[in-house]
Design a protein around this motif. Structure first.
Motif, PDB file in Angstrom:
ATOM      1  N   HIS A  14       0.751  -0.659   0.064  1.00 61.60           N
ATOM      2  CA  HIS A  14       0.188   0.202   0.074  1.00 61.60           C
ATOM      3  C   HIS A  14       1.287   1.386   0.357  1.00 61.60           C
ATOM      4  O   HIS A  14       2.812   1.198   0.552  1.00 61.60           O
ATOM      5  CB  HIS A  14      -1.231   0.039   1.365  1.00 61.60           C
ATOM      6  N   HIS A  26      -5.034   6.111   0.264  1.00 67.01           N
ATOM      7  CA  HIS A  26      -6.706   6.144   0.162  1.00 67.01           C
ATOM      8  C   HIS A  26      -7.438   5.321   0.832  1.00 67.01           C
ATOM      9  O   HIS A  26      -7.074   4.262   1.793  1.00 67.01           O
ATOM     10  CB  HIS A  26      -6.011   5.240  -1.350  1.00 67.01           C
ATOM     11  N   GLN A  27      -8.399   5.623   1.228  1.00 69.32           N
ATOM     12  CA  GLN A  27      -9.740   4.840   2.399  1.00 69.32           C
ATOM     13  C   GLN A  27      -9.916   3.372   1.781  1.00 69.32           C
ATOM     14  O   GLN A  27      -9.636   3.119   3.065  1.00 69.32           O
ATOM     15  CB  GLN A  27     -10.762   5.403   2.809  1.00 69.32           C
ATOM     16  N   VAL A  28      -9.789   2.923   0.631  1.00 69.57           N
ATOM     17  CA  VAL A  28      -9.509   1.724   0.313  1.00 69.57           C
ATOM     18  C   VAL A  28      -8.015   0.832   1.076  1.00 69.57           C
ATOM     19  O   VAL A  28      -8.441  -0.431   1.721  1.00 69.57           O
ATOM     20  CB  VAL A  28      -9.788   0.708  -0.977  1.00 69.57           C
ATOM     21  N   GLU A  29      -6.763   2.109   1.099  1.00 66.36           N
ATOM     22  CA  GLU A  29      -6.063   0.751   1.742  1.00 66.36           C
ATOM     23  C   GLU A  29      -6.157   0.716   3.211  1.00 66.36           C
ATOM     24  O   GLU A  29      -5.270  -0.077   3.961  1.00 66.36           O
ATOM     25  CB  GLU A  29      -4.737   1.121   0.268  1.00 66.36           C
ATOM     26  N   GLU A  31      -8.850   0.492   4.937  1.00 66.61           N
ATOM     27  CA  GLU A  31     -10.238  -0.265   5.170  1.00 66.61           C
ATOM     28  C   GLU A  31      -8.643  -1.678   4.964  1.00 66.61           C
ATOM     29  O   GLU A  31      -8.810  -3.207   5.977  1.00 66.61           O
ATOM     30  CB  GLU A  31     -10.831  -0.531   4.882  1.00 66.61           C
ATOM     31  N   TYR A 119     -19.155  -4.901  -6.163  1.00 70.13           N
ATOM     32  CA  TYR A 119     -17.867  -5.201  -5.647  1.00 70.13           C
ATOM     33  C   TYR A 119     -16.621  -4.504  -6.755  1.00 70.13           C
ATOM     34  O   TYR A 119     -16.457  -4.649  -7.974  1.00 70.13           O
ATOM     35  CB  TYR A 119     -17.155  -5.724  -5.591  1.00 70.13           C
ATOM     36  N   TYR A 120     -15.788  -3.677  -5.139  1.00 76.22           N
ATOM     37  CA  TYR A 120     -14.041  -3.089  -5.708  1.00 76.22           C
ATOM     38  C   TYR A 120     -13.298  -4.188  -6.292  1.00 76.22           C
ATOM     39  O   TYR A 120     -13.133  -4.180  -5.381  1.00 76.22           O
ATOM     40  CB  TYR A 120     -14.273  -2.043  -5.486  1.00 76.22           C
ATOM     41  N   PHE A 152     -13.891  -4.942  -1.997  1.00 76.02           N
ATOM     42  CA  PHE A 152     -14.368  -3.826  -1.242  1.00 76.02           C
ATOM     43  C   PHE A 152     -15.959  -3.722  -1.965  1.00 76.02           C
ATOM     44  O   PHE A 152     -15.897  -3.776  -2.883  1.00 76.02           O
ATOM     45  CB  PHE A 152     -13.181  -2.680  -1.032  1.00 76.02           C
ATOM     46  N   ASN A 154     -18.078  -0.031  -1.624  1.00 76.91           N
ATOM     47  CA  ASN A 154     -18.390   1.115  -0.908  1.00 76.91           C
ATOM     48  C   ASN A 154     -19.657   2.182  -2.029  1.00 76.91           C
ATOM     49  O   ASN A 154     -20.276   2.396  -3.066  1.00 76.91           O
ATOM     50  CB  ASN A 154     -17.069   2.135  -1.926  1.00 76.91           C
ATOM     51  N   ASP A 180     -12.366   1.595 -12.594  1.00 78.77           N
ATOM     52  CA  ASP A 180     -12.281   0.872 -12.629  1.00 78.77           C
ATOM     53  C   ASP A 180     -13.012  -0.210 -13.805  1.00 78.77           C
ATOM     54  O   ASP A 180     -13.221   0.822 -14.721  1.00 78.77           O
ATOM     55  CB  ASP A 180     -14.031   0.976 -11.117  1.00 78.77           C
TER      56      ASP A 180
END
Length: 299
Positions: A14, A26-29, A31, A119-120, A152, A154, A180
């Motif tokens: 990350h 980044h918020q994905v990373e 979490e 899903y991401y 993920f 969102n 995406d």
């Protein structure tokens, strides 16, 4: 329980940093890292992840590249003195960099199924490494062992569909431009109202012979179908019976052939678009006489 190799990937692959007790990135990373259970610190120029007696040092870091759609790290396990490389990114690109024997059969279809559910999806891979080996990105991001998929969600804000309804009632055209994949983009497009839930979505991608391959994303098991001709698909979109999605590659192809102009009225979802692709599209829309406003998610 999460496999240890995957756990180490969550902890190190990350671009996060810390500021006091807060994560920066980044918020994905954020979490993803939280799921690892490790603690994060920055010691000099190194990122250090710790959990119990385990201590991982990120020795080399390659930032996310919008064209490769990947990022990678070289990590040392201080306790065992072992070194390994991790790569994370768009599944189609990570899978190309993996040894075929490590990829479960039908993985492409699995990715498609998750994306169609909104899903991401990211893929994670790794391989043993040595600090004596070449420290360049091509060496790191090849010959990998596939580890798995990271999923993920969102969730959409409750008022988003209403906002899009108001925009459409004001005769403001809405389209989606995303980095995406198209399947996830089409799902979100349906949920927010950019794409009608009653129509099929046809994705145009570039095949091996530089010809369009059309895929019906409304199919629960989408596969490219050569029998779907470009002329028929355009006719369906013009009649309002279908929507069109493009990939970044098909967008670039149409621009190169100077054919993108006839698609501007028809495409609702642009997927796997690089920052340069996005800028080019906005410029084209403005040059066509439109007044363009662009809203980003801040990612």
């Amino acid at each position: 329980l999460i496999n240890q190799e995957i756990l180490y990937g969550l902890a190190t692959c990350h671009s996060l940093a810390t500021f006091g007790s807060q994560f920066v990135g980044h918020q994905v990373e954020v979490e993803m890292f939280k799921a690892s259970g490790f603690t994060l610190s920055n010691v000099g120029n190194k990122t250090v992840a710790k959990k119990g007696t385990c201590e991982l040092h990120v020795q080399t870091h390659f930032k996310f590249d919008h064209y490769r759609m990947t990022m990678s790290v070289i990590v040392e396990d201080v306790g065992t003195k072992t070194v390994f490389a991790y790569v994370k990114g768009a599944p189609e690109n990570v899978l190309k960099a993996c040894k075929a024997a490590t990829i479960p059969k039908g993985m492409g279809q699995v990715v498609a199924q998750y994306a169609l559910q909104g899903y991401y999806v990211l893929a994670l891979a790794r391989k043993p490494y040595s600090m004596k080996q070449a420290q360049n990105r091509n060496a790191v991001e090849s010959g990998l062992n596939f580890l798995g998929l990271l999923l993920f969600r969102n969730e959409m804000k409750p008022d988003s569909p209403h906002v899009f309804d108001e925009l459409k009632n004001a005769d403001i055209e809405c389209i989606m431009i995303t980095g995406d994949n198209a399947m996830c983009g089409a799902y979100i497009g349906r949920q927010c109202g950019i794409v009608s839930k009653e129509t099929d979505v046809f994705l145009a991608d570039i095949g091996p012979s530089e010809a369009f391959m059309w895929t019906n994303l409304s199919d629960p098991n989408p596969t490219p179908a050569e029998k779907l001709s470009t002329a028929n698909t355009i006719a369906l979109a013009q009649s309002g019976k279908a929507s069109i999605a493009l990939t970044g590659k098909s967008f670039e192809f149409l621009c190169k052939k100077k054919q993108m102009g006839k698609y501007l009225e028809l495409v609702k979802v642009y997927s796997r678009m690089s920052p340069d692709n996005k800028q080019m599209l906005v410029d084209m829309l403005m040059e066509s006489g439109r007044i363009v406003g662009m809203c980003g998610d801040g990612g």
